[in-house]
Write a protein that holds these residues in place. Structure first.
Motif, PDB file in Angstrom:
ATOM      1  N   HIS A  53     -64.689  22.190  28.134  1.00 19.98           N
ATOM      2  CA  HIS A  53     -65.436  21.644  27.003  1.00 19.98           C
ATOM      3  C   HIS A  53     -66.854  22.183  27.070  1.00 19.98           C
ATOM      4  CE1 HIS A  53     -66.153  18.858  30.307  1.00 19.98           C
ATOM      5  NE2 HIS A  53     -67.013  18.129  29.631  1.00 19.98           N
ATOM      6  N   ASP A 111     -73.089  20.479  31.488  1.00 18.64           N
ATOM      7  CA  ASP A 111     -72.840  20.787  32.898  1.00 18.64           C
ATOM      8  C   ASP A 111     -71.591  21.649  33.086  1.00 18.64           C
ATOM      9  OD1 ASP A 111     -71.555  18.443  31.924  1.00 18.64           O
ATOM     10  OD2 ASP A 111     -70.962  17.911  33.970  1.00 18.64           O
ATOM     11  N   HIS A 112     -71.026  22.130  31.975  1.00 20.01           N
ATOM     12  CA  HIS A 112     -69.850  23.021  32.041  1.00 20.01           C
ATOM     13  C   HIS A 112     -70.124  24.375  31.380  1.00 20.01           C
ATOM     14  CE1 HIS A 112     -67.040  19.789  33.359  1.00 20.01           C
ATOM     15  NE2 HIS A 112     -68.057  19.068  32.900  1.00 20.01           N
ATOM     16  N   ASP A 171     -63.100  17.092  32.686  1.00 20.32           N
ATOM     17  CA  ASP A 171     -63.578  15.715  32.829  1.00 20.32           C
ATOM     18  C   ASP A 171     -62.559  14.715  32.282  1.00 20.32           C
ATOM     19  OD1 ASP A 171     -65.803  16.861  33.901  1.00 20.32           O
ATOM     20  OD2 ASP A 171     -67.203  16.161  32.374  1.00 20.32           O
ATOM     21  N   HIS A 197     -65.396  17.379  38.845  1.00 17.59           N
ATOM     22  CA  HIS A 197     -66.560  16.855  39.566  1.00 17.59           C
ATOM     23  C   HIS A 197     -66.275  16.217  40.916  1.00 17.59           C
ATOM     24  CE1 HIS A 197     -69.093  17.871  36.228  1.00 17.59           C
ATOM     25  NE2 HIS A 197     -68.456  17.093  35.390  1.00 17.59           N
TER      26      HIS A 197
HETATM   27 ZN   LIG Z   1     -68.805  17.154  33.330  1.00 22.32          ZN
END
Ligand SMILES: [Zn+2]
Length: 258
Positions: free
Chosen positions: A91, A95-96, A195, A249
């Motif tokens: 996605h 943070d990706h 996630d 994560h």
């Molecule tokens: Zn994430």
């Protein structure tokens, strides 16, 4: 195909014991290097305020280490940025997708509903999670969230320019166009579940969770029912024993596979 498991960002959120990682994959294919997710890139590590909003900086507490960027890790293996021809993203959360600008020759593959969410955010939450700067100059290729059967999931098999053992496995819920990425490595199939869940116990049988990560999943979700049903399906997939399932994560999952 040789698959390397990388950590492309470390986070120390106040209540999460052991911290969090940004589990990415570097795949060596005949079509060049392929990355699955990019964590944080040079821009985030050197100038975090430009792309990471104040709330995310406070909640995630990222450790800003340029050695963790995907580009640094690619170069340490003797390659250059231009050797990375494809990036598949679970996605577009910040943070990706942080490292996209470090790979100017790469085509970035995402679900169409995810690029639409990022380009046309519906609310404050979506606006914060998809900083526009991270996508500047990036070449996208998008796919509808449907396809053929893959272990009981619907999967997009024909990812342009890639062998058919790299698939998109839509897992909508965390975001509008969230997807898993399946890769068949030398030891069999694996599924990067992004996630779809945050704590390894969520997909174990019997399931377990921790309060801070359960809260994180709820606070960051977009479509709850679909998210929860995907966790159930992932638990069944993992129990079947044919596919290595991991999320983005969890540091223990990464340590097991790296
Ligand atoms: Zn994430």
């Amino acid at each position: 195909m040789k698959v390397h498991h990388l950590n492309c960002a470390t986070f120390r959120p106040p209540l999460v014991a052991g911290g969090l990682v940004a589990h990415c994959l570097l795949v060596e294919t005949d079509q060049g290097l392929v990355l699955v997710d990019t964590g944080f890139g040079m821009n985030e590590m050197t100038n975090p305020k430009a792309t990471i909003d104040p709330l995310s900086r406070k909640l995630l507490k990222p450790v800003l280490d340029i050695n963790e960027t995907a580009i640094s890790q690619v170069e340490r293996r003797g390659y250059t940025a231009d050797d990375v021809r494809h990036v598949l993203l679970t996605h577009l959360d910040l943070d990706h997708a942080g490292g996209l600008r470090d790979f100017p020759k790469a085509t970035v593959h995402v679900l169409d509903s995810e690029l639409e969410a990022a380009s046309d955010p519906r609310n404050v939450k979506e606006r914060a999670r998809y900083p526009k700067a991270q996508r500047e100059g990036v070449t996208f290729r998008t796919y509808e969230a449907e396809g053929e059967d893959w272990f009981g999931f619907r999967a997009v098999r024909d990812v342009a320019g890639l062998p058919d053992d790299i698939l998109l496995v839509p897992l909508v819920g965390h975001t509008r166009g969230h997807t898993g990425i399946a890769v068949k490595g030398d030891d069999g199939w694996m599924l990067h579940a992004g996630d779809a869940y945050f704590y390894r116990g969520e997909v174990e049988t019997p399931p377990s969770t921790t309060f801070p990560l359960k809260l994180t999943a709820r606070q960051t979700e977009t479509i709850r029912e679909q998210r929860l049903s995907n966790v159930e399906r992932l638990r069944e997939l993992k129990a079947g024993g044919e596919v290595e399932v991991f999320c983005a994560h969890d540091p223990v999952e990464l340590a097991r596979l790296a």
